[in-house]
Design a protein around this motif. Structure first.
Motif, PDB file in Angstrom:
ATOM      1  N   GLU A 411      18.322  18.091  -7.835  1.00 49.81           N
ATOM      2  CA  GLU A 411      17.924  19.036  -6.796  1.00 49.81           C
ATOM      3  C   GLU A 411      18.482  20.434  -7.036  1.00 49.81           C
ATOM      4  N   THR A 412      19.578  20.538  -7.772  1.00 53.26           N
ATOM      5  CA  THR A 412      20.257  21.815  -7.939  1.00 53.26           C
ATOM      6  C   THR A 412      20.148  22.311  -9.375  1.00 53.26           C
ATOM      7  N   LEU A 413      20.549  23.580  -9.574  1.00 49.24           N
ATOM      8  CA  LEU A 413      20.539  24.147 -10.912  1.00 49.24           C
ATOM      9  C   LEU A 413      21.559  23.438 -11.802  1.00 49.24           C
ATOM     10  N   GLY A 414      22.703  23.087 -11.228  1.00 51.69           N
ATOM     11  CA  GLY A 414      23.687  22.335 -11.993  1.00 51.69           C
ATOM     12  C   GLY A 414      23.164  20.978 -12.416  1.00 51.69           C
ATOM     13  N   GLY A 415      22.439  20.314 -11.525  1.00 52.27           N
ATOM     14  CA  GLY A 415      21.837  19.027 -11.879  1.00 52.27           C
ATOM     15  C   GLY A 415      20.838  19.157 -13.003  1.00 52.27           C
ATOM     16  N   LEU A 416      20.087  20.277 -13.030  1.00 56.81           N
ATOM     17  CA  LEU A 416      19.138  20.527 -14.114  1.00 56.81           C
ATOM     18  C   LEU A 416      19.874  20.655 -15.449  1.00 56.81           C
ATOM     19  N   VAL A 417      21.000  21.366 -15.424  1.00 59.23           N
ATOM     20  CA  VAL A 417      21.771  21.552 -16.660  1.00 59.23           C
ATOM     21  C   VAL A 417      22.278  20.218 -17.184  1.00 59.23           C
ATOM     22  N   TYR A 418      22.825  19.376 -16.305  1.00 59.45           N
ATOM     23  CA  TYR A 418      23.303  18.058 -16.730  1.00 59.45           C
ATOM     24  C   TYR A 418      22.146  17.198 -17.250  1.00 59.45           C
ATOM     25  N   HIS A 419      20.959  17.368 -16.646  1.00 59.38           N
ATOM     26  CA  HIS A 419      19.788  16.616 -17.095  1.00 59.38           C
ATOM     27  C   HIS A 419      19.380  17.047 -18.503  1.00 59.38           C
ATOM     28  N   LEU A 420      19.512  18.344 -18.791  1.00 59.93           N
ATOM     29  CA  LEU A 420      19.105  18.848 -20.106  1.00 59.93           C
ATOM     30  C   LEU A 420      20.130  18.511 -21.193  1.00 59.93           C
ATOM     31  N   THR A 421      21.394  18.601 -20.859  1.00 58.10           N
ATOM     32  CA  THR A 421      22.433  18.393 -21.881  1.00 58.10           C
ATOM     33  C   THR A 421      22.899  16.952 -21.976  1.00 58.10           C
ATOM     34  N   GLU A 422      22.772  16.203 -20.859  1.00 57.01           N
ATOM     35  CA  GLU A 422      23.240  14.815 -20.770  1.00 57.01           C
ATOM     36  C   GLU A 422      24.738  14.696 -21.068  1.00 57.01           C
ATOM     37  N   ARG A 423      25.470  15.767 -20.771  1.00 54.75           N
ATOM     38  CA  ARG A 423      26.925  15.792 -20.935  1.00 54.75           C
ATOM     39  C   ARG A 423      27.459  17.006 -20.194  1.00 54.75           C
ATOM     40  N   ILE A 424      28.780  17.178 -20.197  1.00 51.84           N
ATOM     41  CA  ILE A 424      29.368  18.364 -19.594  1.00 51.84           C
ATOM     42  C   ILE A 424      29.244  19.506 -20.596  1.00 51.84           C
ATOM     43  N   LYS A 444      34.578  24.572 -14.441  1.00 52.03           N
ATOM     44  CA  LYS A 444      35.902  24.324 -13.879  1.00 52.03           C
ATOM     45  C   LYS A 444      36.002  22.860 -13.471  1.00 52.03           C
ATOM     46  N   ASN A 445      37.064  22.197 -13.946  1.00 52.89           N
ATOM     47  CA  ASN A 445      37.299  20.786 -13.633  1.00 52.89           C
ATOM     48  C   ASN A 445      36.082  19.927 -13.986  1.00 52.89           C
ATOM     49  N   ASN A 446      35.583  20.134 -15.197  1.00 50.69           N
ATOM     50  CA  ASN A 446      34.435  19.368 -15.698  1.00 50.69           C
ATOM     51  C   ASN A 446      33.172  19.567 -14.860  1.00 50.69           C
ATOM     52  N   ARG A 447      33.098  20.695 -14.201  1.00 52.15           N
ATOM     53  CA  ARG A 447      31.944  20.959 -13.334  1.00 52.15           C
ATOM     54  C   ARG A 447      31.416  22.362 -13.606  1.00 52.15           C
ATOM     55  N   VAL A 448      30.131  22.456 -13.847  1.00 51.95           N
ATOM     56  CA  VAL A 448      29.506  23.759 -14.065  1.00 51.95           C
ATOM     57  C   VAL A 448      29.526  24.534 -12.759  1.00 51.95           C
ATOM     58  N   ARG A 449      30.081  25.732 -12.795  1.00 49.64           N
ATOM     59  CA  ARG A 449      30.194  26.541 -11.575  1.00 49.64           C
ATOM     60  C   ARG A 449      29.104  27.610 -11.498  1.00 49.64           C
ATOM     61  N   LYS A 450      28.897  28.370 -12.581  1.00 51.61           N
ATOM     62  CA  LYS A 450      27.916  29.451 -12.558  1.00 51.61           C
ATOM     63  C   LYS A 450      27.103  29.456 -13.848  1.00 51.61           C
ATOM     64  N   LEU A 451      25.865  29.951 -13.736  1.00 51.49           N
ATOM     65  CA  LEU A 451      24.983  30.029 -14.892  1.00 51.49           C
ATOM     66  C   LEU A 451      24.317  31.400 -14.945  1.00 51.49           C
ATOM     67  N   ARG A 452      24.136  31.858 -16.165  1.00 55.81           N
ATOM     68  CA  ARG A 452      23.410  33.107 -16.397  1.00 55.81           C
ATOM     69  C   ARG A 452      21.948  32.735 -16.633  1.00 55.81           C
ATOM     70  N   VAL A 453      21.062  33.289 -15.826  1.00 57.29           N
ATOM     71  CA  VAL A 453      19.641  32.928 -15.875  1.00 57.29           C
ATOM     72  C   VAL A 453      18.831  34.159 -16.214  1.00 57.29           C
ATOM     73  N   MET A 454      17.989  34.023 -17.244  1.00 58.66           N
ATOM     74  CA  MET A 454      17.099  35.098 -17.647  1.00 58.66           C
ATOM     75  C   MET A 454      15.664  34.670 -17.349  1.00 58.66           C
TER      76      MET A 454
END
Length: 464
Positions: A411-424, A444-454
């Motif tokens: 549902e979130t942008l962070g979830g999309l990143v984990y879906h694409l990389t399948e890892r931290i 931070k703490n094995n959790r994606v906090r911010k992403l740069r989006v173009m």
């Protein structure tokens, strides 16, 4: 005075021609029955007149179905109104009566018109095809104009007055045709019951289309259209889509002291918080801020407080539960918060009544809320820095893209990143998804906090 030597005038010549034609026709027919023709013409005109009365009566009477209060009926105050109400109380039988009379009148007029056309063809030795074709067009025109359109226009302009004027005539037919009209009414009712009912239910897409058309025409505002669409999708939205995830849960440990809990309430401004023991997978109940108020002025720093005694029962629900079902659970359990659990019974998140309302009307805030947390920053070059917890639907609205899909497992942008990389992922790691260029900005703490989006437009500009 005209001289006998002068040629006859033009009008006189025309008169002589018609006289000759008439005498020729009379000689051709010989024993032509003029009285019979006169009767036939009269009956045909009478049929057209009666058809007009039936047509006007139909519109007038059935225009009163939803306006019966206009009759102002008080007992025996008006026999005319009594007759009207008597007939309108049996609408099927009334309609059958009017249609029987109208059909009979039209048939009589049509048959007599055909008979007269045949006699004219014989008298003048004309083509029967031509005569009957002319007769059909002329009779159709007369029925439409004189017997259908004109009386219905008159009746619809003043249905009550026309109904009162025609009540005696229609009531006479209502009684006269009783056996036939009852048979027809009962037959149509039986046929209607046996026929399959058409499916006229409106779909969710139909309602959305109506809302969009209303917005384009200006009858509803854009915010109202969004609320309508949110309500339509309400029953198809799951708890997982709106819940606060586990990592963002603010909860009270069973070993917390009173000052710690009060400080937590002041910092976060929450009225309800889960109470847990050891970890968030062991939820014991829910602490209400108002239940802590009686202990504010007590000295319990040394002895502590047993939070289990003031904790209220927690409502546990699966993440796949639909929002309409959850709302009914909230009403039944008289609570505003629920603990969302996964298939193994572990805590996956929490959901509140405010989350449900925000799904319908948008973001809610009260006078105690701090300034709304900004989940993104836009730079002049068109690049964005997004918080990883931003919902993909909100991201689509900001960027004008179509990233989210109904069948996504995230549902979130962070979830999309984990879906694409399948890892931290690592800081600076870059990936592309549906023309969006994503770069991990911070972890931070094995959790994606911010992403740069173009966005796509910025990507094309940089490549060019």
């Amino acid at each position: 005075m005209e001289s006998l030597d002068e040629p006859p005038s033009r009008s006189f010549r025309v008169f002589l021609v018609f006289t000759a034609l008439f005498l020729t026709a009379a000689e051709t027919v010989g024993t032509l029955q003029f009285g019979e023709i006169a009767v036939e013409v009269g009956v045909m005109i009478l049929g057209l007149f009666l058809s007009a009365l039936y047509s006007g009566s139909e519109v007038a009477f059935f225009s009163l179905v939803n306006k019966l209060e206009d009759l102002h009926l008080t007992g025996a105050h008006s026999k005319t109104d009594n007759r009207i109400l008597t007939m309108l109380n049996k609408p099927r039988r009334l309609l059958a009566t009017i249609l029987i009379g109208n059909t009979f009148a039209n048939i009589v007029s049509s048959v007599l018109a055909a008979v007269l056309a045949g006699k004219i063809a014989i008298v003048f030795e004309l083509s029967t095809f031509v005569i009957y074709t002319i007769q059909i067009f002329v009779l159709t025109f007369m029925i439409l104009i004189l017997s259908e359109i004109t009386p219905k226009v008159i009746a619809i302009n003043n249905p009550l007055r026309v109904s009162r004027n025609m009540s005696g005539f229609v009531y006479f037919n209502f009684i006269l045709f009783t056996p036939i009209s009852k048979l027809i009414a009962n037959s149509t009712l039986s046929l209607e019951k046996n026929l399959p009912k058409p499916d006229n239910r409106m779909t969710a897409q139909d309602l959305k289309t109506m809302a969009e058309m209303g917005e384009k025409e200006g009858s509803i505002k854009g915010e109202e259209r969004e609320i309508i669409e949110n309500v339509i999708e309400f029953g198809n939205t799951t708890v997982r889509e709106i819940m606060t995830s586990r990592v963002n849960i603010v909860a009270v440990n069973v070993d917390s002291t009173l000052p710690e809990v009060i400080s937590l309430i002041q910092d976060k401004g929450l009225s309800r918080m889960p109470l847990y023991e050891n970890d968030l997978d062991t939820i014991l109940g829910v602490i209400y801020s108002k239940d802590v108020l009686p202990y504010i002025n007590t000295n319990l720093e040394k002895s502590g407080i047993n939070w289990k005694t003031i904790a209220r029962k927690a409502l546990f629900i699966p993440a796949t539960k639909k929002l309409d079902d959850l709302l009914r659970d909230f009403q039944h359990e008289k609570t505003h918060i629920a603990i969302v659990v996964d298939e193994y019974g572990g805590t996956e998140g929490i959901v509140t009544l405010d989350d449900i309302l925000e799904e319908i009307v948008g973001n809610l805030s009260d006078e105690y809320d701090d300034e709304e947390e900004k989940l993104y920053t836009k730079f002049k070059n068109g690049i964005y820095i997004f918080d990883a917890k931003i919902d993909l639907d909100d991201l689509d609205e900001i960027l004008g893209t179509s990233i989210s899909a109904a069948d996504d497992e995230f549902e979130t942008l962070g979830g999309l990143v984990y879906h694409l990389t399948e890892r931290i992922p690592n800081v600076g790691e870059r990936m592309t998804y549906k023309d969006l260029e994503l770069t991990v900005h911070s972890v931070k703490n094995n959790r994606v906090r911010k992403l740069r989006v173009m966005p796509p437009a910025s990507v094309k500009n940089q490549k060019s």
